[in-house]
Design an enzyme around this catalytic site. Structure first.
Site, short mmCIF file in Angstrom:
data_model
loop_
_atom_site.label_atom_id
_atom_site.label_comp_id
_atom_site.label_asym_id
_atom_site.label_seq_id
_atom_site.Cartn_x
_atom_site.Cartn_y
_atom_site.Cartn_z
N ARG A 58 -8.17 -11.48 -0.15
CA ARG A 58 -8.62 -11.34 -1.54
C ARG A 58 -8.43 -12.62 -2.35
O ARG A 58 -8.95 -12.74 -3.46
CB ARG A 58 -7.93 -10.14 -2.20
CG ARG A 58 -8.45 -8.81 -1.63
CD ARG A 58 -7.83 -7.61 -2.33
NE ARG A 58 -6.42 -7.55 -2.15
CZ ARG A 58 -5.80 -7.04 -1.06
NH1 ARG A 58 -6.51 -6.55 -0.07
NH2 ARG A 58 -4.49 -7.03 -0.98
N GLU A 95 4.85 -7.10 0.39
CA GLU A 95 5.35 -5.89 -0.28
C GLU A 95 5.31 -4.73 0.72
O GLU A 95 6.11 -3.83 0.68
CB GLU A 95 4.49 -5.57 -1.50
CG GLU A 95 5.10 -4.53 -2.42
CD GLU A 95 4.21 -4.17 -3.58
OE1 GLU A 95 3.16 -4.82 -3.75
OE2 GLU A 95 4.55 -3.23 -4.30
P1 AMP Z 1 3.69 -10.57 -1.89
O1 AMP Z 1 3.78 -11.44 -0.67
O2 AMP Z 1 4.64 -9.41 -1.85
O3 AMP Z 1 3.78 -11.36 -3.18
O4 AMP Z 1 2.27 -9.88 -1.83
C1 AMP Z 1 1.13 -10.55 -2.21
C2 AMP Z 1 -0.03 -10.27 -1.31
O5 AMP Z 1 -0.12 -8.87 -0.98
C3 AMP Z 1 -1.32 -10.64 -1.97
O6 AMP Z 1 -2.12 -11.30 -1.01
C4 AMP Z 1 -1.94 -9.33 -2.40
O7 AMP Z 1 -3.29 -9.31 -2.05
C5 AMP Z 1 -1.18 -8.25 -1.66
N1 AMP Z 1 -0.58 -7.26 -2.55
C6 AMP Z 1 0.74 -7.00 -2.69
N2 AMP Z 1 0.97 -6.02 -3.52
C7 AMP Z 1 -0.24 -5.60 -3.96
C8 AMP Z 1 -0.68 -4.58 -4.86
N3 AMP Z 1 0.19 -3.77 -5.49
N4 AMP Z 1 -2.01 -4.46 -5.08
C9 AMP Z 1 -2.89 -5.26 -4.44
N5 AMP Z 1 -2.54 -6.22 -3.58
C10 AMP Z 1 -1.23 -6.40 -3.33
#
Ligand code: AMP
Length: 170
Positions: A58, A95
């Protein structure tokens, strides 16, 4: 116009307990998309950018629009075994799970001014890995740039010391 109104909340996707921020309504509306792009570009205050890095998948959408608008190169950072040329990799916590990201070794030249873009800053694991890849190739991080920051997850702590911008903060 409120960009927020083009982000759709999907409860329990891709698994229970996650409130997924769906950007497809934003992608689907040319006026909202343009407004969002102009907010992201304005955050740079005219700073020169050589390369925009977008995280699979994305981060590709607005990453590519940003690169076009900024007259910069676009560099896709991808999941393992997707990129055909020689790569370096960085592992990260998500996450929801863990994963590894790869970048082509010739995608960034030493001293390139780099904008790192993804759709969501959640726990910051992805962003940290993106930063490591850029720095390993000798790039200079100008800004970490997101459509959304989920501030309650404190992801910015993982990339502290760098300029960070998010168009929307939850
Ligand atoms: P993080 O590594 O935990 O910061 O997660 C970021 C990545 O996971 C990004 O590439 C987002 O596309 C995806 N992501 C994490 N949490 C969400 C969420 N609540 N909604 C959409 N995409 C998320």
């Amino acid at each position: 116009m409120k960009i927020e109104s083009y982000i759709r909340d999907i409860q329990d996707f891709p698994k229970e307990g996650i409130l997924f921020k769906d950007i497809t309504p934003l992608l689907n509306d040319p006026v909202a998309r343009k407004e969002c792009l102009s907010v992201l570009v304005a955050s740079l205050k005219g700073q020169a950018i050589d390369k925009v890095i977008g995280a699979e998948s994305r981060g590709f959408f607005f990453g590519m629009l940003l690169a076009q608008e900024l007259n910069a190169g676009f560099v896709p950072v991808r999941k393992p075994k997707k990129l055909p040329y020689s790569t370096i990799s960085a592992s990260y916590d998500l996450e929801y799970g863990t994963d590894t990201l790869e970048i082509h070794t010739d995608a960034i030249k030493k001293g390139d001014r780099v904008l790192i873009h993804d759709d969501v800053l959640a726990t910051g694991g992805t962003a940290k890995a993106l930063g490591e890849l850029v720095e390993e190739l000798g790039g200079e991080i100008v800004q970490f740039n997101f459509l959304m920051e989920l501030s309650f997850l404190n992801g910015r702590d993982k990339i502290a010391g760098n300029p960070i911008f998010a168009a929307i903060t939850y």
